[in-house]
Design an enzyme around this catalytic site. Sequence first.
Site, PDB file in Angstrom:
ATOM      1  N   CYS A  50      69.201  59.309  20.294  1.00 48.76           N
ATOM      2  CA  CYS A  50      70.351  59.098  19.422  1.00 48.76           C
ATOM      3  C   CYS A  50      69.928  59.039  17.962  1.00 48.76           C
ATOM      4  CB  CYS A  50      71.070  57.800  19.813  1.00 48.76           C
ATOM      5  SG  CYS A  50      72.549  57.469  18.819  1.00 48.76           S
ATOM      6  N   CYS A  56      71.460  51.115  14.738  1.00 49.20           N
ATOM      7  CA  CYS A  56      72.544  50.601  15.576  1.00 49.20           C
ATOM      8  C   CYS A  56      72.012  49.516  16.502  1.00 49.20           C
ATOM      9  CB  CYS A  56      73.138  51.745  16.393  1.00 49.20           C
ATOM     10  SG  CYS A  56      74.373  51.226  17.614  1.00 49.20           S
ATOM     11  N   CYS A 134      76.877  58.938  20.751  1.00 47.39           N
ATOM     12  CA  CYS A 134      76.514  57.778  21.554  1.00 47.39           C
ATOM     13  C   CYS A 134      76.116  58.230  22.947  1.00 47.39           C
ATOM     14  CB  CYS A 134      77.648  56.757  21.641  1.00 47.39           C
ATOM     15  SG  CYS A 134      77.161  55.266  22.562  1.00 47.39           S
ATOM     16  N   GLN A 238      82.149  45.112  35.506  1.00 52.29           N
ATOM     17  CA  GLN A 238      80.752  45.486  35.313  1.00 52.29           C
ATOM     18  C   GLN A 238      80.691  46.690  34.381  1.00 52.29           C
ATOM     19  OE1 GLN A 238      78.201  43.704  36.290  1.00 52.29           O
ATOM     20  NE2 GLN A 238      79.427  42.251  37.480  1.00 52.29           N
ATOM     21  N   PHE A 265      83.377  31.965  40.811  1.00 53.25           N
ATOM     22  CA  PHE A 265      83.454  32.724  39.549  1.00 53.25           C
ATOM     23  C   PHE A 265      83.845  34.161  39.898  1.00 53.25           C
ATOM     24  CE2 PHE A 265      80.256  29.399  39.056  1.00 53.25           C
ATOM     25  CZ  PHE A 265      80.729  28.704  37.954  1.00 53.25           C
ATOM     26  N   GLU A 285      88.246  30.998  40.583  1.00 54.97           N
ATOM     27  CA  GLU A 285      88.033  31.523  39.230  1.00 54.97           C
ATOM     28  C   GLU A 285      88.768  30.631  38.232  1.00 54.97           C
ATOM     29  OE1 GLU A 285      87.380  33.159  35.792  1.00 54.97           O
ATOM     30  OE2 GLU A 285      86.298  33.914  37.558  1.00 54.97           O
ATOM     31  N   ASP A 331      78.640  34.313  40.928  1.00 55.38           N
ATOM     32  CA  ASP A 331      78.502  35.262  39.809  1.00 55.38           C
ATOM     33  C   ASP A 331      78.953  34.576  38.522  1.00 55.38           C
ATOM     34  OD1 ASP A 331      78.223  37.495  38.206  1.00 55.38           O
ATOM     35  OD2 ASP A 331      80.076  38.436  38.885  1.00 55.38           O
ATOM     36  N   CYS A 357      73.655  37.641  34.954  1.00 56.23           N
ATOM     37  CA  CYS A 357      73.448  38.503  33.783  1.00 56.23           C
ATOM     38  C   CYS A 357      72.467  37.860  32.810  1.00 56.23           C
ATOM     39  CB  CYS A 357      74.779  38.802  33.096  1.00 56.23           C
ATOM     40  SG  CYS A 357      75.662  37.331  32.523  1.00 56.23           S
TER      41      CYS A 357
END
Length: 399
Positions: A50, A56, A134, A238, A265, A285, A331, A357
């Site tokens: 890129c 960036c 991109c 996701q 979650f 949740e 999660d 994550c």
Amino acid sequence: MSEAALIERIAARGDGVTADGRHVAGGVPGDRLAADGTLMPGPNRAEPVCRHFGKCGGCQLQHVAEAALADFVRDRVVGALEGQQVAAGEVLPALLSPPASRRRAALTALKIGKQVALGFNAAQSNQVVDMRMCPLLVPELFALVAPIRSLLATIAPQRRPVKVKLQMLDQGAEVVLEGVRAEGLDAAMALQDFAAEHRLARLAIDQGDGLETLWQPEPPTVHFGKIGVEVPPFAFLQATATGQAALVESVRSAIGEAGAVADLFAGVGTFALSVAEGRKVYAAEGARDAIAALTGAANRARALVATEHRDLFRRPLVPAELDRFGAVILDPPRAGAEEQVKQLAASAVPVIAYVSCNPASFARDAKLLVAGGYALDRVQPVGQFRWSTHVELAARFSR
């Protein structure tokens, strides 16, 4: 003359690191650092794809070859676990999402005079890098960047950032604009025309007093397994379809044939609905719009999914509740799920599938589970934020 130092690994923020702990911007394992500070390229370098790379903030690792990039993703997980002295039965090779596969992004636009810059922020800066290419985004989303730039030239305020959120849904692209002023008939018509021309699934704006949906020809959906969910604006999904598939498959494999499953979650149902076929699922949740979407989808599909709007940070499930389930899917957000994990550690749940994550908060939670008698059977690292330092994973614990 002193010998050049070998770059051995990539640190969490993307710098190369030598054996003696020196951090080198742009260093890749196999490079060598000369005594004068010159970086001598090794075999694990790649040519960035890129033109914006280096400025960036969307990518930090385009200069890293594929094999070394996969090693970095895996090593982040291994290093986090080692830092907490947690042993894993197996840490699998990392699964990387391919280029041009990111299906959601939050960009920033800034209008100065007649010019609008639209893109990701520069690294560690509020400056907007005007996106002209991109290699991350799916082509359908990147194709909207130039038209949105033109649209914002007429409705964006001067020198005040506008958030531009993009996401692919079943019916096409969703665009959410935050911080614009669309006053008067001309502005309203321009937005309607834009949405129609680009066949958007949804166009919503926030002018400062809450989100308003301006265009939605039919309820936008996302499918998990065979079940479609009517998702709220910019619902959490996701980042890539391949990343989602890898995480879902890891969860399915972890829970096996467990009869009743709890998904904690649960969001809009990524995992709950993907594993619901033929078994009972309880989904909890804390976000009201997400659990409402999941509830509606489960009811329409007549799936055996019981839902609850529940803040699991303040009111985690306790062992008496958890012990009803043959498996628990977890999660949590980036901060992890310490309070819920403490309850799980005291429970008799046979299997936990933990999706994370953030390797650091995962490792902290894993230590609590292992101290409670669980074994960490395996971990699947997933790099769906290609060329970034953001790492995800799916793990299986059992007792």
